[in-house]
Design a protein around this motif. Structure first.
Motif, PDB file in Angstrom:
ATOM      1  N   SER A 204      -1.239   4.813  -4.303  1.00 51.79           N
ATOM      2  CA  SER A 204      -2.534   4.168  -4.046  1.00 51.79           C
ATOM      3  C   SER A 204      -3.603   5.190  -3.665  1.00 51.79           C
ATOM      4  O   SER A 204      -3.442   5.965  -2.720  1.00 51.79           O
ATOM      5  CB  SER A 204      -2.406   3.143  -2.911  1.00 51.79           C
ATOM      6  OG  SER A 204      -3.702   2.793  -2.453  1.00 51.79           O
ATOM      7  N   ARG A 205      -4.706   5.154  -4.394  1.00 53.12           N
ATOM      8  CA  ARG A 205      -5.842   6.016  -4.089  1.00 53.12           C
ATOM      9  C   ARG A 205      -6.470   5.626  -2.745  1.00 53.12           C
ATOM     10  O   ARG A 205      -6.893   6.481  -1.967  1.00 53.12           O
ATOM     11  CB  ARG A 205      -6.910   5.900  -5.192  1.00 53.12           C
ATOM     12  CG  ARG A 205      -6.557   6.635  -6.451  1.00 53.12           C
ATOM     13  CD  ARG A 205      -6.920   5.830  -7.681  1.00 53.12           C
ATOM     14  NE  ARG A 205      -5.825   4.906  -7.953  1.00 53.12           N
ATOM     15  CZ  ARG A 205      -4.882   5.128  -8.863  1.00 53.12           C
ATOM     16  NH1 ARG A 205      -4.955   6.168  -9.625  1.00 53.12           N
ATOM     17  NH2 ARG A 205      -3.883   4.277  -9.028  1.00 53.12           N
TER      18      ARG A 205
ATOM     19  N   ASP B 226      -0.321  -7.526  -3.910  1.00 56.40           N
ATOM     20  CA  ASP B 226      -1.132  -6.315  -4.072  1.00 56.40           C
ATOM     21  C   ASP B 226      -1.350  -5.600  -2.734  1.00 56.40           C
ATOM     22  O   ASP B 226      -1.447  -4.368  -2.677  1.00 56.40           O
ATOM     23  CB  ASP B 226      -2.478  -6.679  -4.715  1.00 56.40           C
ATOM     24  CG  ASP B 226      -2.993  -5.568  -5.617  1.00 56.40           C
ATOM     25  OD1 ASP B 226      -2.357  -4.500  -5.661  1.00 56.40           O
ATOM     26  OD2 ASP B 226      -4.039  -5.763  -6.256  1.00 56.40           O
TER      27      ASP B 226
ATOM     28  N   LYS C 288      -8.036  -6.198  -0.649  1.00 59.57           N
ATOM     29  CA  LYS C 288      -6.823  -5.473  -0.212  1.00 59.57           C
ATOM     30  C   LYS C 288      -7.078  -3.973  -0.142  1.00 59.57           C
ATOM     31  O   LYS C 288      -6.379  -3.264   0.599  1.00 59.57           O
ATOM     32  CB  LYS C 288      -5.622  -5.813  -1.093  1.00 59.57           C
ATOM     33  CG  LYS C 288      -5.748  -5.467  -2.575  1.00 59.57           C
ATOM     34  CD  LYS C 288      -5.351  -4.060  -2.920  1.00 59.57           C
ATOM     35  CE  LYS C 288      -5.702  -3.729  -4.355  1.00 59.57           C
ATOM     36  NZ  LYS C 288      -5.514  -2.325  -4.711  1.00 59.57           N
TER      37      LYS C 288
HETATM   38  O1  LIG Z   1      -4.896  -1.911  -7.271  1.00 57.79           O
HETATM   39  C1  LIG Z   1      -4.018  -1.103  -7.352  1.00 57.79           C
HETATM   40  C2  LIG Z   1      -2.601  -1.456  -7.503  1.00 57.79           C
HETATM   41  O2  LIG Z   1      -2.415  -2.819  -7.704  1.00 57.79           O
HETATM   42  C3  LIG Z   1      -4.340   0.339  -7.271  1.00 57.79           C
HETATM   43  O3  LIG Z   1      -4.798   0.609  -6.011  1.00 57.79           O
HETATM   44  P1  LIG Z   1      -5.548   1.997  -5.708  1.00 57.79           P
HETATM   45  O4  LIG Z   1      -6.905   1.875  -6.336  1.00 57.79           O
HETATM   46  O5  LIG Z   1      -5.565   2.079  -4.233  1.00 57.79           O
HETATM   47  O6  LIG Z   1      -4.729   3.056  -6.353  1.00 57.79           O
END
Ligand SMILES: O=C(CO)COP(=O)(O)O
Ligand SMILES: NC(=O)C1=CN([C@@H]2O[C@H](COP(=O)(O)OP(=O)(O)OC[C@H]3O[C@@H](n4cnc5c(N)ncnc54)[C@H](O)[C@@H]3O)[C@@H](O)[C@H]2O)C=CC1
Length: 345
Positions: free
Chosen positions: A254-255, A244, A191
């Motif tokens: 989200s990064r 997710d 994802k």
């Molecule tokens: O897996 C995540 C939320 O479930 C965090 O995603 P990110 O690493 O993109 O922040």
């Protein structure tokens, strides 16, 4: 009260430590940076990663052997690229057999292995049965604020999945069990690629229609590859699949989405990664998924497009054009045949 060593003091390790501490467990949060351990112990903050007060009961450790002393459970939550190294260090210290839970979302490029496979390879003290994966729609920022969150824990050993469920379960952190380790790990890892794509799409100025398309057709790609590798297709309809995908593709936390957004706005990948200061797993996972797709001859056009953007082979706009102008097809044809083949196996 269970003694738990949490290995990895970034945002997710810190947030999960808070859940464990709220549940009354003895939490040892290990970091490989001494100044970070000292800072957490003296201020009860880890503001490089999370703007939150850390419960006094959580103690940070720099010496791994002290953190591991007598623990019944080890929670691994370092980025995928550090998993082998950290497991080797643990393996050299422990002489007992703890339950290993990991909450890392990635696939190793080159070997194309999932995180549980890396742990199994590196830790001679444990078997695959001792490993549990924890995954689902769960941004650290919200978990640390005790906002309602749901995740899934999976192990081929039902008992160990239940140990993990009991360890984390509380009134704001609801935990389901599963035995589909492959599906739960691949859903969480793959994802991140689609979240990069959603960020790129937003950065280009495209709207909700484009993002919904990416999420839905991204889910089809994840299901295609995951099922080929032995996952239960139903897992991708669950929390570590579509759940997710939604949270990562639509949240500013989200990064991966944020990194994609900056790329879509025309920034250079290296600059973006330096600005993030935290791990962006999708950048590495897309290399692995692309290699997988080529090796196994699986159609993954979104993944391929994002790979091309990340590796500066194509510009984001050209990838969108390429995706929109693929051959005409029936929406469900490959997924229907995938389920048919599964039933006749
Ligand atoms: O897996 C995540 C939320 O479930 C965090 O995603 P990110 O690493 O993109 O922040
Ligand atoms: N942040 C989140 O909301 C969530 C993150 N995850 C996953 O959790 C994993 C960790 O992510 P974050 O905590 O967000 O990353 P982060 O970038 O916030 O922190 C990573 C931590 O690992 C440490 N680290 C890096 N290399 C190391 C090594 N060789 N040895 C020891 N420690 C090392 C870093 O110092 C840092 O403290 C990733 O796989 C991510 O996909 C999963 C769900 C939610």
């Amino acid at each position: 009260m269970t003694k738990v060593a949490v290995l990895g003091a970034g945002s997710w390790g810190t947030a999960l430590s808070i859940v464990l501490a709220d549940n009354g467990h003895d939490v040892r949060l290990w970091t490989h940076r001494k100044e970070q351990a000292d800072h957490i112990n003296s201020t009860h903050k880890n503001e490089q990663y999370l703007e939150i007060m850390i419960p006094d009961s959580i103690r940070a450790y720099y010496e791994l052997k002290d953190a591991l002393q007598g623990v019944e459970v080890i929670l691994l939550v370092v980025p995928t690229k550090a998993i082998r190294e950290v497991c080797q260090q643990v393996n050299a210290i422990i002489s007992h057999k703890p339950v290993i839970i990991h909450a890392t979302k990635g696939i190793e490029p080159g070997s194309l292995k999932r995180v549980s496979q890396l742990i199994d390879e590196e830790m001679t003290q444990v078997t695959y049965e001792d490993i549990v994966v924890l995954s689902g729609p769960s941004h650290a920022e919200e978990v640390a604020q005790r906002q309602p969150t749901t995740v899934t824990v999976a192990s081929i050993n039902e008992n160990n999945a239940k140990v993990a469920q009991d360890l984390f379960f509380n009134e704001v952190f609801r935990v389901y069990t599963s035995n589909d380790v492959i599906g739960i790990e691949l859903g969480g890892a793959l994802k991140n690629i689609i979240a990069l794509g959603a960020g790129i799409s937003d950065g280009l100025g495209y709207g909700d229609n484009a993002k919904a398309a990416l999420i839905t057709r991204g889910l089809a790609e994840i299901t295609r590859l995951g099922t080929h590798l032995g996952a239960n297709p139903l897992s991708f309809l669950g929390l570590p699949g579509v759940g997710d995908l939604i949270v990562t593709c639509t949240s500013v936390h989200s990064r991966n989405w944020r990194a994609g957004n900056l790329l879509g706005k025309g920034n250079d990948l290296q600059d973006v990664l330096e600005r993030m200061g935290m791990v962006v797993e999708g950048v590495r996972t897309v290399q692995a998924a692309y290699q997988f797709a080529k090796k196994e001859n699986i159609e993954m056009p979104i993944t391929e497009g994002i790979y091309e953007i990340i590796n500066s082979v194509k510009k984001p706009k050209d990838v969108v054009e390429q995706l929109m102008n693929r051959d005409k097809r029936e929406e469900m044809d490959d997924l229907a045949s995938l389920l048919r083949n599964r039933n006749t196996r």
